[in-house]
Design a protein around this motif. Structure first.
Motif, PDB file in Angstrom:
ATOM      1  N   TRP A 210      31.613  34.914  26.739  1.00 17.03           N
ATOM      2  CA  TRP A 210      30.709  35.687  27.203  1.00 17.03           C
ATOM      3  C   TRP A 210      29.837  35.360  28.506  1.00 17.03           C
ATOM      4  O   TRP A 210      29.808  35.931  29.467  1.00 17.03           O
ATOM      5  CB  TRP A 210      29.772  36.307  26.100  1.00 17.03           C
ATOM      6  N   ASP A 211      29.177  33.935  28.467  1.00 16.58           N
ATOM      7  CA  ASP A 211      28.186  33.375  29.443  1.00 16.58           C
ATOM      8  C   ASP A 211      29.144  33.268  30.829  1.00 16.58           C
ATOM      9  O   ASP A 211      28.665  33.360  31.894  1.00 16.58           O
ATOM     10  CB  ASP A 211      27.746  32.319  28.973  1.00 16.58           C
ATOM     11  N   ASP A 212      30.384  32.798  30.531  1.00 18.45           N
ATOM     12  CA  ASP A 212      31.451  32.329  31.631  1.00 18.45           C
ATOM     13  C   ASP A 212      31.501  33.682  32.370  1.00 18.45           C
ATOM     14  O   ASP A 212      31.618  33.722  33.453  1.00 18.45           O
ATOM     15  CB  ASP A 212      32.475  31.580  30.936  1.00 18.45           C
ATOM     16  N   TYR A 213      31.991  34.621  31.725  1.00 18.64           N
ATOM     17  CA  TYR A 213      32.363  35.887  32.131  1.00 18.64           C
ATOM     18  C   TYR A 213      31.055  36.662  32.996  1.00 18.64           C
ATOM     19  O   TYR A 213      31.323  36.983  34.065  1.00 18.64           O
ATOM     20  CB  TYR A 213      32.831  36.875  31.146  1.00 18.64           C
ATOM     21  N   GLN A 214      29.929  36.559  32.339  1.00 21.76           N
ATOM     22  CA  GLN A 214      28.832  37.122  32.889  1.00 21.76           C
ATOM     23  C   GLN A 214      28.390  36.495  34.519  1.00 21.76           C
ATOM     24  O   GLN A 214      28.124  36.933  35.405  1.00 21.76           O
ATOM     25  CB  GLN A 214      27.576  37.001  32.098  1.00 21.76           C
ATOM     26  N   ASN A 215      28.639  34.979  34.237  1.00 22.95           N
ATOM     27  CA  ASN A 215      28.475  34.198  35.692  1.00 22.95           C
ATOM     28  C   ASN A 215      29.545  34.808  36.521  1.00 22.95           C
ATOM     29  O   ASN A 215      29.158  34.654  37.823  1.00 22.95           O
ATOM     30  CB  ASN A 215      28.585  32.487  35.090  1.00 22.95           C
ATOM     31  N   CYS A 216      30.690  34.922  36.161  1.00 24.74           N
ATOM     32  CA  CYS A 216      31.785  35.138  37.127  1.00 24.74           C
ATOM     33  C   CYS A 216      31.575  36.704  37.684  1.00 24.74           C
ATOM     34  O   CYS A 216      31.653  36.746  38.904  1.00 24.74           O
ATOM     35  CB  CYS A 216      33.343  35.118  36.588  1.00 24.74           C
ATOM     36  N   TYR A 217      31.074  37.520  36.869  1.00 21.03           N
ATOM     37  CA  TYR A 217      30.854  38.962  37.310  1.00 21.03           C
ATOM     38  C   TYR A 217      29.657  38.811  38.340  1.00 21.03           C
ATOM     39  O   TYR A 217      29.656  39.457  39.165  1.00 21.03           O
ATOM     40  CB  TYR A 217      30.525  39.675  36.195  1.00 21.03           C
ATOM     41  N   GLU A 218      28.485  38.121  38.090  1.00 19.01           N
ATOM     42  CA  GLU A 218      27.560  37.914  38.772  1.00 19.01           C
ATOM     43  C   GLU A 218      27.717  37.287  40.401  1.00 19.01           C
ATOM     44  O   GLU A 218      27.389  38.100  41.413  1.00 19.01           O
ATOM     45  CB  GLU A 218      26.418  37.134  38.175  1.00 19.01           C
ATOM     46  N   ASP A 219      28.442  36.428  40.144  1.00 19.77           N
ATOM     47  CA  ASP A 219      29.087  35.833  41.504  1.00 19.77           C
ATOM     48  C   ASP A 219      29.708  36.861  42.183  1.00 19.77           C
ATOM     49  O   ASP A 219      29.764  36.917  43.536  1.00 19.77           O
ATOM     50  CB  ASP A 219      29.809  34.515  41.336  1.00 19.77           C
ATOM     51  N   ALA A 220      30.587  37.352  41.729  1.00 14.53           N
ATOM     52  CA  ALA A 220      31.760  38.339  42.193  1.00 14.53           C
ATOM     53  C   ALA A 220      31.168  39.386  42.944  1.00 14.53           C
ATOM     54  O   ALA A 220      31.297  40.080  44.026  1.00 14.53           O
ATOM     55  CB  ALA A 220      32.775  38.830  41.336  1.00 14.53           C
ATOM     56  N   ILE A 221      30.067  40.125  42.103  1.00 16.63           N
ATOM     57  CA  ILE A 221      29.216  41.132  42.601  1.00 16.63           C
ATOM     58  C   ILE A 221      28.349  40.671  43.680  1.00 16.63           C
ATOM     59  O   ILE A 221      28.282  41.580  44.695  1.00 16.63           O
ATOM     60  CB  ILE A 221      28.295  41.875  41.495  1.00 16.63           C
ATOM     61  N   ASN A 222      27.692  39.907  43.933  1.00 19.52           N
ATOM     62  CA  ASN A 222      27.035  39.513  45.051  1.00 19.52           C
ATOM     63  C   ASN A 222      27.769  39.101  46.085  1.00 19.52           C
ATOM     64  O   ASN A 222      27.294  39.215  47.146  1.00 19.52           O
ATOM     65  CB  ASN A 222      26.010  38.103  44.586  1.00 19.52           C
ATOM     66  N   ARG A 223      28.809  38.503  45.965  1.00 18.24           N
ATOM     67  CA  ARG A 223      29.867  38.273  47.084  1.00 18.24           C
ATOM     68  C   ARG A 223      30.511  39.371  47.752  1.00 18.24           C
ATOM     69  O   ARG A 223      30.825  39.297  48.970  1.00 18.24           O
ATOM     70  CB  ARG A 223      31.032  37.257  46.843  1.00 18.24           C
ATOM     71  N   THR A 224      30.656  40.562  46.985  1.00 12.96           N
ATOM     72  CA  THR A 224      31.371  41.657  47.464  1.00 12.96           C
ATOM     73  C   THR A 224      30.934  42.629  47.664  1.00 12.96           C
ATOM     74  O   THR A 224      31.511  43.871  48.057  1.00 12.96           O
ATOM     75  CB  THR A 224      32.685  41.521  46.771  1.00 12.96           C
ATOM     76  N   SER A 225      29.532  42.971  47.256  1.00 11.80           N
ATOM     77  CA  SER A 225      28.847  44.459  47.363  1.00 11.80           C
ATOM     78  C   SER A 225      28.460  44.414  48.989  1.00 11.80           C
ATOM     79  O   SER A 225      27.613  43.941  49.492  1.00 11.80           O
ATOM     80  CB  SER A 225      27.667  44.155  46.550  1.00 11.80           C
TER      81      SER A 225
END
Length: 283
Positions: A210-225
């Motif tokens: 879960w934590d790994d996925y949350q970190n990846c989502y957070e990074d992806a959202i911040n880089r691509t919004s």
């Protein structure tokens, strides 16, 4: 609804998952009818396509959201695609190829239920999956470094910019589910016989990450919004609220495109409308 749009760096652990709007079910019924009517207008206008991207942890409600938000659409005006493990044919192309193939036509809605972002989420948590892509510069997992992910994010941003500049309106929704609510939904799957087919022991293995996925989502959202392809973080612990918010955001945003309207009849046709009516009535 701008409070849900990502316009500056976010931290997922500080974002809301538990929002309940009591009138959500009732208001959704109105919005989905209006959305269906608007899609008919967009089809006649024939200038814009709409791409709706849905991402979220397992059980976040993506499938039921598609069913409830888009149920009043003309079935010819909306197509849903779910991107799972790439096929052998898909792996023989670059990772974005299969997404390009099913982009919506002008005048139609396309829904990506799981999206091109799987290529920077699942594969980032499980980088060994990248080896199946047979990329010339990647021979071992050690080759999948920060520079690799930087390039991939740049490619995704370029992909979205390209389609946006050519008439595709992009909405990206992250259904923000709490870990506790996911546990309850997985237990419901196990307890209801008609839902058990959805369960896989792999769900529990992924939950441990879960934590790994949350970190990846957070990074992806911040880089691509981006302004042309914004992310919206939707509280998803209450399904009715999440569905309503997605429908309202799409509808309210599309209304800002004041050029979307049915084309005008040519003057000679308009002038003879009464004549055409008389011809039909006299048959």
């Amino acid at each position: 609804m701008d409070e849900f749009k990502v316009t500056s760096p976010i931290t997922l652990k500080n974002t809301e998952t538990k929002l309940v709007i009591k009138t959500a079910k009732k208001e959704l019924k109105a919005f989905r009818k209006q959305l269906g009517d608007l899609q008919n207008t967009m089809y006649a206008h024939n200038k814009y396509a709409v791409l709706v991207c849905l991402q979220g942890m397992d059980t976040s409600g993506k499938d039921s959201l598609v069913r409830e938000v888009f149920k009043d659409f003309n079935v010819r005006g909306v197509e849903v695609h779910s991107f799972k493990v790439p096929t052998e044919q898909e792996l023989s192309h670059d990772y974005l190829w299969r997404h390009y193939l099913v982009l919506p036509e002008r005048g139609k809605f396309g829904i990506f239920n799981r999206t091109h972002y799987e290529n920077v989420l699942v594969t980032r948590v499980h980088p060994e999956y990248i080896l199946n892509e047979n990329i010339p510069t990647v021979n071992t997992v050690d080759d999948i470094n920060d520079a690799f992910w930087d390039r991939r994010f740049q490619q995704i941003n370029s992909f979205e910019k390209h389609i946006a500049e050519n008439g595709t309106l992009i909405f990206k929704f992250f259904l923000n589910l709490s870990k506790e609510e996911q546990k309850h939904r997985l237990l419901r799957r196990l307890n209801k016989q008609e839902k058990q087919w959805k369960f896989s022991p792999g769900d529990l293995k992924e939950r441990k990450l879960w934590d790994d996925y949350q970190n990846c989502y957070e990074d992806a959202i911040n880089r691509t919004s981006k302004p042309h392809a914004p992310w919206y973080i939707i509280p998803a612990d209450d399904k009715s609220t999440a569905r309503y918010l997605v429908a309202k955001i799409i509808y309210d945003t599309l209304l800002t495109y004041t050029d979307i309207k049915e084309p005008e009849l040519e003057d000679d046709v308009k002038e003879n409308l009464a004549l055409y009516k008389r011809q039909l009535r006299s048959e």
